[in-house]
Scaffold this motif. Sequence first.
Motif, short mmCIF file in Angstrom:
data_model
loop_
_atom_site.label_atom_id
_atom_site.label_comp_id
_atom_site.label_asym_id
_atom_site.label_seq_id
_atom_site.Cartn_x
_atom_site.Cartn_y
_atom_site.Cartn_z
N LEU A 22 60.46 -12.46 -24.01
CA LEU A 22 60.11 -12.20 -25.42
C LEU A 22 59.15 -11.03 -25.53
O LEU A 22 59.25 -10.20 -26.45
N TYR A 23 58.18 -10.95 -24.58
CA TYR A 23 57.24 -9.83 -24.62
C TYR A 23 57.96 -8.51 -24.36
O TYR A 23 57.70 -7.51 -25.04
N ILE A 24 58.89 -8.50 -23.40
CA ILE A 24 59.64 -7.26 -23.09
C ILE A 24 60.40 -6.80 -24.33
O ILE A 24 60.52 -5.60 -24.59
N ASN A 25 60.90 -7.79 -25.13
CA ASN A 25 61.67 -7.45 -26.33
C ASN A 25 60.77 -7.28 -27.56
O ASN A 25 61.25 -7.30 -28.69
N SER A 26 59.45 -7.16 -27.35
CA SER A 26 58.46 -6.88 -28.41
C SER A 26 58.31 -8.01 -29.42
O SER A 26 57.80 -7.80 -30.51
N ASP A 27 58.76 -9.22 -29.07
CA ASP A 27 58.51 -10.39 -29.94
C ASP A 27 57.16 -10.98 -29.52
O ASP A 27 57.08 -12.02 -28.88
N TYR A 28 56.08 -10.28 -29.91
CA TYR A 28 54.76 -10.63 -29.40
C TYR A 28 54.27 -12.00 -29.88
O TYR A 28 53.62 -12.72 -29.14
N GLN A 29 54.57 -12.36 -31.13
CA GLN A 29 54.07 -13.62 -31.65
C GLN A 29 54.69 -14.81 -30.92
O GLN A 29 54.00 -15.76 -30.54
N SER A 30 56.02 -14.78 -30.72
CA SER A 30 56.68 -15.87 -30.00
C SER A 30 56.19 -15.94 -28.56
O SER A 30 55.96 -17.02 -28.02
N ALA A 31 56.05 -14.77 -27.93
CA ALA A 31 55.54 -14.75 -26.54
C ALA A 31 54.12 -15.28 -26.48
O ALA A 31 53.75 -16.03 -25.57
N LEU A 32 53.29 -14.93 -27.49
CA LEU A 32 51.89 -15.39 -27.52
C LEU A 32 51.83 -16.91 -27.58
O LEU A 32 51.02 -17.54 -26.88
N ASP A 33 52.69 -17.55 -28.42
CA ASP A 33 52.68 -19.01 -28.53
C ASP A 33 52.93 -19.67 -27.19
O ASP A 33 52.26 -20.63 -26.80
N ILE A 34 53.90 -19.16 -26.42
CA ILE A 34 54.24 -19.79 -25.14
C ILE A 34 53.17 -19.51 -24.10
O ILE A 34 52.76 -20.39 -23.34
N PHE A 35 52.68 -18.25 -24.03
CA PHE A 35 51.63 -17.94 -23.04
C PHE A 35 50.37 -18.76 -23.30
O PHE A 35 49.70 -19.21 -22.37
N LEU A 36 50.03 -18.98 -24.59
CA LEU A 36 48.87 -19.82 -24.91
C LEU A 36 49.08 -21.24 -24.42
O LEU A 36 48.17 -21.88 -23.89
N ALA A 37 50.30 -21.77 -24.62
CA ALA A 37 50.60 -23.13 -24.17
C ALA A 37 50.47 -23.26 -22.67
O ALA A 37 49.92 -24.23 -22.15
N ILE A 38 50.97 -22.26 -21.91
CA ILE A 38 50.89 -22.30 -20.43
C ILE A 38 49.43 -22.21 -19.98
O ILE A 38 48.99 -22.96 -19.11
N ALA A 39 48.68 -21.30 -20.59
CA ALA A 39 47.27 -21.16 -20.19
C ALA A 39 46.49 -22.42 -20.52
O ALA A 39 45.61 -22.84 -19.75
N ASP A 40 46.80 -23.05 -21.66
CA ASP A 40 46.07 -24.25 -22.07
C ASP A 40 46.42 -25.44 -21.19
O ASP A 40 45.57 -26.29 -20.91
N ALA A 41 47.70 -25.52 -20.71
CA ALA A 41 48.11 -26.66 -19.88
C ALA A 41 47.45 -26.62 -18.51
O ALA A 41 47.16 -27.65 -17.92
N ARG A 42 47.27 -25.43 -17.95
CA ARG A 42 46.61 -25.24 -16.65
C ARG A 42 47.22 -26.10 -15.55
O ARG A 42 46.54 -26.82 -14.82
N LEU A 43 48.56 -26.04 -15.44
CA LEU A 43 49.27 -26.83 -14.43
C LEU A 43 49.41 -26.08 -13.12
O LEU A 43 49.63 -26.68 -12.09
N ASP A 44 49.32 -24.75 -13.15
CA ASP A 44 49.54 -23.94 -11.94
C ASP A 44 48.60 -22.74 -12.03
O ASP A 44 48.78 -21.87 -12.86
#
Length: 807
Positions: free
Chosen positions: A693-715
């Motif tokens: 999504l980031y490569i395709n310039s859909d920054y808002q959708s990419a931001l939502d997922i990256f925030l979820a991954i960072a918040d989960a802190r699984l890896d």
Amino acid sequence: MAAKQIFCIYLDVKRELKTVFATLSGGVIKVESFDHTMMVTSLKQQVDEFEDVPEGEPQIEDADDVFGVADEQIEVSDEALFGDTDTESDEVEMVDDEDSVDDGELTNEDVLLSLIQRVDAPKFDFAINIPATLLSVFHLRENYDKLKPKVREAEIRATVRKRLDKDIPDDHISHIPAVGEGAISFSYEGNIPLLSAIDEITPHLEVRPKFSIAIPDEISILNLIRLNEKPEEEDYIAVIDMEETTTRLLITKGGEIVHIPPPIQAGTETPEVMGTIYSKILYEQDMGNMPDFNKIILTGESRDVNAQEFLSEKFAGVTVEYLTIRSDKIELPDELVEDLPEYAVPLGMAIRALIPKDEHILKLNMLPAYVAARQRALKLDWHGMIALALIFIVPFVINWQDKKQAALKIVKTQRFIHLTTSIADLEWAEPLLDSIAYNMGLAVENMTLIDSLAKGTMRFSVTLNEINGAIKDVNNIWLTKLSSRGDDIEISGFSLYRNRIHRLAAEFVGANIQSVTPARIRDKQVYRFQMVLNKVVADDSLFNPVVVIPEPEPEIQPEVIPEVVIEETIEEEIFVDIPVDTFEIDTVLFETFYVDTIEYPQYAVMDLPYGMIMPDTFYGELVTVAIPPDFEKELDPLFAEEELYDTVIVADELSLIDPDTMALKAFDYFENSTFIQVTKSNLPLLYSEAYGLYINSDYQSALDIFLAIADARLDDSLTDNAQYWVGECLLGLDMPEQAIIALVNLFEFFPTSNKIEPAQLLLGKAYSGVGRNDESEKVLNLLLSSNPKGEFADKAQLLLNTLHNQE
């Protein structure tokens, strides 16, 4: 000794055989012939037949057991197997049924025997591959460079056996150096199917086969690339080897392996296989395993899916080409040039066997020890010289050892006499030692009694010391009241920031927050709290004084515990004239929110107002605040003071709404909110999706997922990367202030991340975007001073020059 003529047989993951017959003349490898066909049945079922005899030659069963055919059925003509040799395809049409075949049908034995008999040479060596289905490849990142060769080999073998949890023989494990520290290990179990199959047809050959090498496919391809391309030290080359059902990636730097990802379980028969390969390359690049490369070389059956056209479009500026011979040390027939990528593995095997001493060739060879042993001729003269030397040396060694033992006996005898005399001289001390032991026993009993009586006497001083230390660590908190309630301690006070109250509670083993209410002190927003400490320290033995048995000399002074002074304050005296805010949050309301968010941990992944990941949210805890509508304008100053909230609920008429109604409103907010649930199983897929999504310039959708991954802190390896991409997305959304907060948090919580340098460059851009050029220059100069020749140094210098020109 290097072979002069080599017949290379390559068996892929299915049943296809590809062969190359090559000779060495005048230092040039000349490919005389090449061929390919299909086995009648898969050889993989033979892998486990000889696992119990790795050190000796296996007891191979007869031809009827392995191939489903008797010995008298072996002799067949080339025409029966391949038809007219002048036709366009030499491939044999085989049945797919892997059960035993009926009499008169072709067998694996027929196919192999005919392939070998078609070679136009009276004597030659064999080279075979170790199929990928048998092979285990590990990137061992330990530093083995300082170890001696034998010790290094032993350490690597031990590591491989531990990872596989199997007792793999020594000759089934080998390795090559990796770029930087560590090594790439290769290992296989059981016997090599081609080796066993050729052994079975040996009685029908005029000359007993001599095996030169048995190597993995990756090593064959790598040797071919090293000799053909002669890459420079900083050249990054990615090799993509495609078969019908699998695809392999080899990432090299200067001809050395940087990384071998697991095989992609998709090949030329798989729809959309090129999209899968492209996604895999992007993922490996983002994980830091594959930096920007100079060239992509395609081998195997990559022409069947037009791989060059697809990848050239995706990687503009990168050379993408099918394997082409450039080396003057390799000579090919004209008819092989077009199909060369399909024969990359057997050609690489020929290079390894014919010119093993070339500086570009990796010496790895995993031919079983029993095969090499049976091929060595017995040299009696060498063994005879060893025997004569032993006969001459042994008498001198025995005489020397006899004299050494006689001298040692004299020394031991003298020592024994001395010790016997010393024991007799010390017999008088035995009664004295018994008396001392008795008195020591009495002393231990007395100290035990004292210890039992003193338990818990330090509870008050230790508790005060822990509370005092916690307040100092959290900061911006002061107490107004401290009292004892049974075994619990009740404390009250004020905090400049709400989240400091949770941090204070986290300092203790057991703490319950009774209430948190907003208040104002001298026009400053503060928070009044009440907290009950159920358990201050994890180990109650800290409340007990240490009781030791004093030594006569030196005298041990009793331990002095510093007195903890708590300033006594009277709330009425200090806050008597300070007005209390009229919109306090009800205690019941706060507890309801806290319980709900714990019961529904998936709501911990909410969209944050400023894209900022605070420590509280790393553990799935939501901090909620209720405010009246007219207070919304004062949110920004709160955020500036690091008081961030995941959720803000605005009450319409807070004074008229009871706590239960507010709790229902909050719960409805959570139920209707969009969230992304992150688990260990979907984490890599979500990360790849967000990156796309980031490569395709859909920054808002990419931001939502990256925030979820960072918040989960699984890896941890993906959490810091996701935190970096949060900053990238925020900058792409033209939110530089929020991007600064996200990137600063990356430095604070992930100081060893592989994204530190790009994050420094990105932070410099964000600072310059909000006019904070001085801070931008500081962070860019820090990047240049830490790694002046790094990947991001040029971009940092360019941005610095732009800032200077603006001044």
